[in-house]
Write an enzyme that holds these catalytic residues in place. Structure first.
Site, PDB file in Angstrom:
ATOM      1  N   ILE A 242       0.809  -1.155   0.101  1.00  0.00           N
ATOM      2  CA  ILE A 242       0.130  -0.041  -0.066  1.00  0.00           C
ATOM      3  C   ILE A 242       0.828   1.272   0.005  1.00  0.00           C
ATOM      4  CG2 ILE A 242      -1.511   1.376   1.158  1.00  0.00           C
ATOM      5  CD1 ILE A 242      -3.196  -1.107   1.870  1.00  0.00           C
ATOM      6  N   PRO A 243       0.899   1.982  -1.189  1.00  0.00           N
ATOM      7  CA  PRO A 243       2.072   2.726  -1.365  1.00  0.00           C
ATOM      8  C   PRO A 243       1.894   4.081  -0.738  1.00  0.00           C
ATOM      9  CG  PRO A 243       0.740   2.843  -3.259  1.00  0.00           C
ATOM     10  CD  PRO A 243       0.033   1.957  -2.391  1.00  0.00           C
ATOM     11  N   CYS A 244       2.119   4.275   0.750  1.00  0.00           N
ATOM     12  CA  CYS A 244       1.985   5.227   1.487  1.00  0.00           C
ATOM     13  C   CYS A 244       3.007   6.325   1.079  1.00  0.00           C
ATOM     14  CB  CYS A 244       1.884   4.940   3.114  1.00  0.00           C
ATOM     15  SG  CYS A 244       3.387   4.084   3.641  1.00  0.00           S
ATOM     16  N   HIS A 245       4.064   5.923   0.500  1.00  0.00           N
ATOM     17  CA  HIS A 245       5.337   6.740  -0.023  1.00  0.00           C
ATOM     18  C   HIS A 245       4.554   7.689  -1.184  1.00  0.00           C
ATOM     19  CE1 HIS A 245       5.633   3.219  -2.600  1.00  0.00           C
ATOM     20  NE2 HIS A 245       5.968   4.161  -3.537  1.00  0.00           N
TER      21      HIS A 245
END
Lengths: 270, 211
Positions: free
Chosen positions: A171-174
């Site tokens: 889950i690409p929280c970046h």
């Protein structure tokens, strides 16, 4: 009907302690013992595996529900300790890497990979679901995530939820940044976040350049659509037709409508 | 002493309780040693050693396979969570099988209390045990028939008797250990077992003619 009658010479009548094996009833009860189903252990314990990926020291834990925990830059012991503190569930070595995990880490797209997000609050899960929709190579501000998760004013809470993201990279929280487009904090450190975004071809320098001029949204005067600067559609606007805006309201006042793909300033659909 | 040594050591321990079957103590010691060394590897040893006893007991106590899996999974998970909070001293003193079965009985009784407020779900023994392919067909069928009947009759025993009979004759626990697990005197365990078996014989005799 004498099949279950007790044996006549049971030295310890009643309990079956002495007559074990001679009494058809106790023999029948003993035959009711059975092994646990093979899948039972996977309902109890999670599995861990170390994998190659965009960051070093990448460890992944998964359950029968999907991938539950991802950490980078740790050794096996630190990973196990972090997992135990957070999930209080046994963690055993995995015999195999879950199907789809390596491609998901390589491409930054989940594909069919399942995630185990039990244990998160409803809002945390909503924040992560919203974050999962941000395409590779693009970024959205924290405020966007809060709005997509249904609580537009909970920007700070959305930030905390992202900080607690159990499965970064997947889950690409970046891809969630400050509203000026600068990377901001990250669970694996701010420099890792910047490195990941540049590896996805996010032009952080161009975004920073726009921000310095007070431009946070880009519109095309041929389509009349306004986008976040990293939106795939915004990147196709040629400089001659590009118009910058500080706010979506200013763009709308100038006759632009928000992009339906990157959804700047759009209300959450009902 | 390594784990292997402990497992291979012949059973000569004088402090074995009366009725304890040979082999139980060394297995327990090996599990405790593994838990003291590493909680996760130790849990794997605990599961390996007692999964059959825990699942069999759960299945014969509640009668439903899906529910038994829930019970067993919950018991093992609670056991792990308890272990996370135990210090080395507490782990060294652990008698793992009795401790684990105590947790299972607590989970079962809690579930009974909750279930009493809800309608029962699914028929008893909805999925029969898979037949053992090594057995002759006729003998296997007969044993299977007996097993189904007995499993059903167990459900008609009062809870205390069912628990004692299942722990003694299905899980094969010694009476003294059952007394620890159920937290009642040894004499009470014996009378529960005795009455339970007698009731099973009566139930079988009265049902036998019609089945």
């Amino acid at each position: 009907m004498t099949r279950f009658d007790p044996p006549t010479r049971d030295p310890n009548p009643g309990t079956g302690e002495g007559g074990f094996g001679h009494d058809p009833l106790t023999a029948g009860l003993a035959a009711l013992a059975t092994d646990a189903p093979a899948a039972l252990l996977d309902r109890i314990a999670a599995r861990r595996v170390q994998v190659p990926g965009p960051l070093d020291g990448l460890h992944v834990a998964f359950t029968d529900h999907g991938v539950a925990f991802v950490r980078a830059g740790v050794d096996e012991r630190e990973f196990a300790a972090e997992f135990r503190a957070r999930f209080a569930r046994p963690l055993l070595p995995a015999g195999r890497t879950p199907a789809g995990l390596l491609p998901a880490l390589r491409s930054g797209r989940l594909g069919g990979l399942r995630l185990d997000l039990r244990g998160l609050s409803e809002f945390e899960a909503a924040v992560l679901r919203a974050t999962a929709t941000i395409p590779r190579g693009q970024t959205r501000p924290y405020a966007w995530v809060a709005r997509q998760a249904g609580r537009p004013k909970a920007v700070r809470a959305a930030g905390s939820a992202l900080g607690r993201n159990p499965v970064p990279l997947l889950i690409p929280c970046h891809r969630v940044t400050r509203s000026d487009g600068s990377p901001g904090q990250y669970v694996f450190g701010a420099s890792a976040k910047e490195w990941l975004l540049r590896a996805e071809d996010v032009d952080l320098d161009a975004v920073a350049g726009f921000a310095r001029e007070g431009v946070f949204f880009l519109g095309s005067d041929t389509t009349g659509i306004v986008c976040y600067p990293t939106c795939g559609d915004a990147r196709r606007i040629t400089p001659a037709h590009r118009r910058g805006f500080r706010t979506v309201a200013a763009a709308e006042a100038a006759g632009y409508r928000p992009c339906l793909r990157c959804r700047p300033g759009l209300a959450v659909p009902a | 002493m390594t784990v292997t040594d402990e497992v291979l050591t012949p059973v000569t321990e004088p402090e074995l309780e009366p009725g304890a079957e040979p082999g139980a103590a060394p297995v327990g010691d090996a599990v405790v040693a593994a838990l003291a060394d590493d909680l996760d590897a130790g849990f794997a040893a605990l599961y390996e050693a007692y999964r059959g006893a825990v699942f069999s007991s759960a299945l014969r106590l509640c009668g439903r396979r899906a529910e038994a899996e829930d019970l067993a999974a919950e018991a093992f998970l609670r056991a792990y969570r308890a272990l996370c909070g135990y210090g080395p001293g507490r782990i060294a003193e652990l008698r793992p099988r009795a401790w684990l079965m105590t947790i299972l009985m607590n989970v079962w009784r809690n579930n009974l209390r909750t279930a009493a407020r809800r309608p029962a779900s699914g028929p008893l023994e909805e999925a029969p045990d898979p037949a053992d392919p090594g057995q002759d067909v006729e003998g296997a069928a007969a044993r299977h028939e007996t097993g189904r009947e007995l499993a059903g009759l167990l459900g008609e025993l009062p809870e205390a008797q069912r628990a004692a009979v299942v722990l003694r004759h299905v899980a094969d626990l010694p009476v003294a250990e059952i007394a620890t697990v159920l937290d009642v005197p040894v004499g009470t365990v014996k009378s529960h077992i005795s009455r339970g078996l007698a009731r099973l014989r009566t139930l079988h005799a009265t049902r036998g003619g019609t089945s």
